[in-house]
Design a protein around this motif. Sequence first.
Motif, PDB file in Angstrom:
ATOM      1  N   UNK A  37       0.832  -1.194   0.000  1.00 29.45           N
ATOM      2  CA  UNK A  37       0.000   0.000   0.000  1.00 29.45           C
ATOM      3  C   UNK A  37       0.875   1.256   0.000  1.00 29.45           C
ATOM      4  N   UNK A  38       0.216   2.398  -0.157  1.00 23.43           N
ATOM      5  CA  UNK A  38       0.957   3.670  -0.118  1.00 23.43           C
ATOM      6  C   UNK A  38       1.209   4.109   1.308  1.00 23.43           C
ATOM      7  N   UNK A  39       0.524   3.461   2.237  1.00 20.94           N
ATOM      8  CA  UNK A  39       0.676   3.771   3.659  1.00 20.94           C
ATOM      9  C   UNK A  39       1.280   2.550   4.335  1.00 20.94           C
ATOM     10  N   UNK A  40       2.088   2.784   5.339  1.00 20.62           N
ATOM     11  CA  UNK A  40       2.626   1.653   6.092  1.00 20.62           C
ATOM     12  C   UNK A  40       2.540   1.956   7.587  1.00 20.62           C
ATOM     13  N   UNK A  41       2.689   0.922   8.384  1.00 17.49           N
ATOM     14  CA  UNK A  41       2.717   1.127   9.832  1.00 17.49           C
ATOM     15  C   UNK A  41       4.117   0.778  10.302  1.00 17.49           C
ATOM     16  N   UNK A  42       4.722   1.681  11.065  1.00 15.12           N
ATOM     17  CA  UNK A  42       6.072   1.404  11.557  1.00 15.12           C
ATOM     18  C   UNK A  42       6.065   1.377  13.077  1.00 15.12           C
ATOM     19  N   UNK A  43       6.970   0.586  13.616  1.00  8.98           N
ATOM     20  CA  UNK A  43       7.091   0.526  15.063  1.00  8.98           C
ATOM     21  C   UNK A  43       8.245   1.410  15.488  1.00  8.98           C
ATOM     22  N   UNK A  44       8.008   2.173  16.511  1.00  4.15           N
ATOM     23  CA  UNK A  44       9.059   3.039  17.028  1.00  4.15           C
ATOM     24  C   UNK A  44       9.132   2.826  18.524  1.00  4.15           C
ATOM     25  N   UNK A  45       9.950   1.870  18.911  1.00  2.00           N
ATOM     26  CA  UNK A  45      10.192   1.683  20.335  1.00  2.00           C
ATOM     27  C   UNK A  45       8.904   1.471  21.128  1.00  2.00           C
ATOM     28  N   UNK A  46       8.160   0.486  20.713  1.00  2.00           N
ATOM     29  CA  UNK A  46       6.936   0.161  21.451  1.00  2.00           C
ATOM     30  C   UNK A  46       5.741   1.026  21.110  1.00  2.00           C
ATOM     31  N   UNK A  47       5.953   2.006  20.238  1.00  2.00           N
ATOM     32  CA  UNK A  47       4.830   2.817  19.775  1.00  2.00           C
ATOM     33  C   UNK A  47       4.673   2.580  18.281  1.00  2.00           C
ATOM     34  N   UNK A  48       3.504   2.897  17.796  1.00  4.04           N
ATOM     35  CA  UNK A  48       3.232   2.611  16.384  1.00  4.04           C
ATOM     36  C   UNK A  48       2.753   3.863  15.677  1.00  4.04           C
ATOM     37  N   UNK A  49       3.153   3.976  14.430  1.00  2.00           N
ATOM     38  CA  UNK A  49       2.782   5.164  13.677  1.00  2.00           C
ATOM     39  C   UNK A  49       2.470   4.788  12.242  1.00  2.00           C
ATOM     40  N   UNK A  50       1.476   5.472  11.722  1.00  2.00           N
ATOM     41  CA  UNK A  50       1.129   5.258  10.333  1.00  2.00           C
ATOM     42  C   UNK A  50       1.859   6.320   9.526  1.00  2.00           C
ATOM     43  N   UNK A  51       2.478   5.910   8.451  1.00  2.00           N
ATOM     44  CA  UNK A  51       3.139   6.915   7.612  1.00  2.00           C
ATOM     45  C   UNK A  51       3.146   6.434   6.173  1.00  2.00           C
ATOM     46  N   UNK A  52       3.574   7.308   5.288  1.00  2.00           N
ATOM     47  CA  UNK A  52       3.554   6.913   3.883  1.00  2.00           C
ATOM     48  C   UNK A  52       4.760   6.052   3.566  1.00  2.00           C
ATOM     49  N   UNK A  53       4.588   5.305   2.531  1.00  2.00           N
ATOM     50  CA  UNK A  53       5.658   4.497   2.001  1.00  2.00           C
ATOM     51  C   UNK A  53       6.713   5.428   1.404  1.00  2.00           C
ATOM     52  N   UNK A  54       7.973   5.103   1.601  1.00  2.00           N
ATOM     53  CA  UNK A  54       9.032   6.025   1.182  1.00  2.00           C
ATOM     54  C   UNK A  54       9.103   6.261  -0.320  1.00  2.00           C
ATOM     55  N   UNK A  55       8.661   5.258  -1.070  1.00  2.00           N
ATOM     56  CA  UNK A  55       8.742   5.408  -2.526  1.00  2.00           C
ATOM     57  C   UNK A  55       7.839   6.506  -3.047  1.00  2.00           C
ATOM     58  N   UNK A  56       7.034   7.034  -2.166  1.00  2.00           N
ATOM     59  CA  UNK A  56       6.015   7.969  -2.607  1.00  2.00           C
ATOM     60  C   UNK A  56       6.478   9.425  -2.589  1.00  2.00           C
ATOM     61  N   UNK A  57       7.698   9.657  -2.151  1.00  2.00           N
ATOM     62  CA  UNK A  57       8.173  11.042  -2.007  1.00  2.00           C
ATOM     63  C   UNK A  57       7.944  11.897  -3.241  1.00  2.00           C
ATOM     64  N   UNK A  58       8.238  11.293  -4.357  1.00  2.00           N
ATOM     65  CA  UNK A  58       8.164  12.046  -5.604  1.00  2.00           C
ATOM     66  C   UNK A  58       6.777  12.658  -5.801  1.00  2.00           C
TER      67      UNK A  58
END
Lengths: 190, 190, 249
Positions: A53-74
């Motif tokens: 997907x264009x969105x991903x979920x990343x883990x940051x030290x026990x917390x979670x965040x939704x952010x865009x996929x890096x390929x989407x910068x352009x």
Amino acid sequence: MEEKEYKTAIEAILFTMGNSVELEKIAAALSLDMEKTKEYMESLMEEYKSMERGIQIVELDGAYQMCTNQNMYEYLIRIAKQPKKHVLTDVLLETLSIIAYKQPVTKAEIEKIRGVSCDHAVSKLVEYHLVCELGRLEAPGRPMMFGTTEEFLRSFGIHSLEELPEMNPLQMEEFKQEAEREAEQEIVTT
Amino acid sequence: MEEKEYKTAIEAILFTMGNSVELEKIAAALSLDMEKTKEYMESLMEEYKSMERGIQIVELDGAYQMCTNQNMYEYLIRIAKQPKKHVLTDVLLETLSIIAYKQPVTKAEIEKIRGVSCDHAVSKLVEYHLVCELGRLEAPGRPMMFGTTEEFLRSFGIHSLEELPEMNPLQMEEFKQEAEREAEQEIVTT
Amino acid sequence: MELSVKLEAFEGPLDLLLHLLEKNKVSIYDIPIVEITNQYLEYIQEMKRQDLNIMSEFLVMAATLIAIKSKMLLPKEEKEEEEEEDPRAELVQQLLEYKMYKCMSFELKDRQVDAQRVLYKLPTIPPEVEAFEEPVNLEELMADLTLSKLNNIFQSVLRRQENKIDKVRSQFGKIEKEEVSLSDKMTFLEGYAKSHKHFSFRGLLEGQSSKMEVIVSFLAILELMKMGKIAITQENLFDDIAIESRIAA
């Protein structure tokens, strides 16, 4: 409630919060234990990953965040940054022509010719790499002198400043005479 | 580039921007024509809907915005700060509904329907970004005309003005019949 | 008639009127005008203590009601045709329209309640995107600019500068400048005569456009001639003056 619904809720929570959210908080919102919450979270992350997907979920030290996929910068750059249309406005063109013909020239000299402040115009031209600083004039205040760049020459396809079209002396003479005639008339009529 | 990739990009754009984004801008960012962009957008919206996700994409008068699924509200209020919503009094609601259905409409027209001055109500609605000025009417006094905003659509869950709850002939007919029935009863009872 | 309902509850005369009609269980289409007018007046009697601004709007309606009432009380003219209009017709229309929007406002309110269950998110533009500065495309930037155009621009800038000079004042300015003193001119000429044996007066004047300067130069020549430092000859009237230096180089 089923796993599916919990995962849907996690998705909505991460979306709304924008920032990273601690697992603990999510568990509390869902009235679930940490273990189960983590299980669902991981399953959701896996789903996102596998669907590319264009969105991903990343883990940051026990917390979670939704952010865009890096390929989407352009694309993001193209939409988040309104393309600034760089144009040479009349002010810029005039300033550039003065610098081209009178270089090395200080801002004060340009201002004297154009009658208005040229700070903005000069810094824009510097930003566009058409004009650069040449060093300071050995005069009171040691003002910076400006001149045109190699880029400037290149963009006109000329090799040196000598190739700039000459100021037509006849034309210059005409200006002067015109001005004088006008001046005389003025005196006569007054 | 494939459809899949375009949809991924749309997803990332909507997520990042948070606000509504016009289809035109998305098309420009993707270097796609409007038609294709709309096709992919609708397909993406359908995907979201069919997968019963916690996030959905809504259309607001030619612009698109990502938001949570309303079924998730129960979880969200436990964790997310609910943006402060302005409480609309009856006067504001009445004035707003007149503007919504009659736009573009002048204050004089609103006052004629409600029988009272609407200055305060209109300026409150403008302050809440639910109503905006649309320009002046080419008529004596050149009165300002008002209409609803995108924020209006968003806060009432309407996707375009065409989706406003219908009121016209049927509703009016109902009023009439109701009134007639009442009248008859009155005659019988008196 | 009991006035149980708070007066502030009414958002306007139409609102009050609708309330009265409902309360009396009568149709909008068949307003018992006498009764309703009385009740309406009772209400606004109560309101008199309140804000006059609000009152005025209610009073307009009271006047309308009384006007209708009086029309209805008047003996009807003999029924000519069916065209005879009910004096209440206009009020009925107004009430219907108002009621319709009031009804829609409730509908909208319901929608709002539903819509509020949807949450949005703030923009989260990645810092990399935020920091991105579009590179300047010099080629595009300079696409329309040619050297001759640049030259024309510079000339027009100069022309504008020329035009900007206040003609009258600039003349005054020149007078001051032309206070080229005779002694200055003589010193210059002496120096010139040291390196030039023969030269012409006209040649000397080149680049000295102002009248005053020409005059001062002429005076200097005369002065130097008087001092025997130069000799001058002129073939004919208005001819160029030939100057011969008597100063040793």
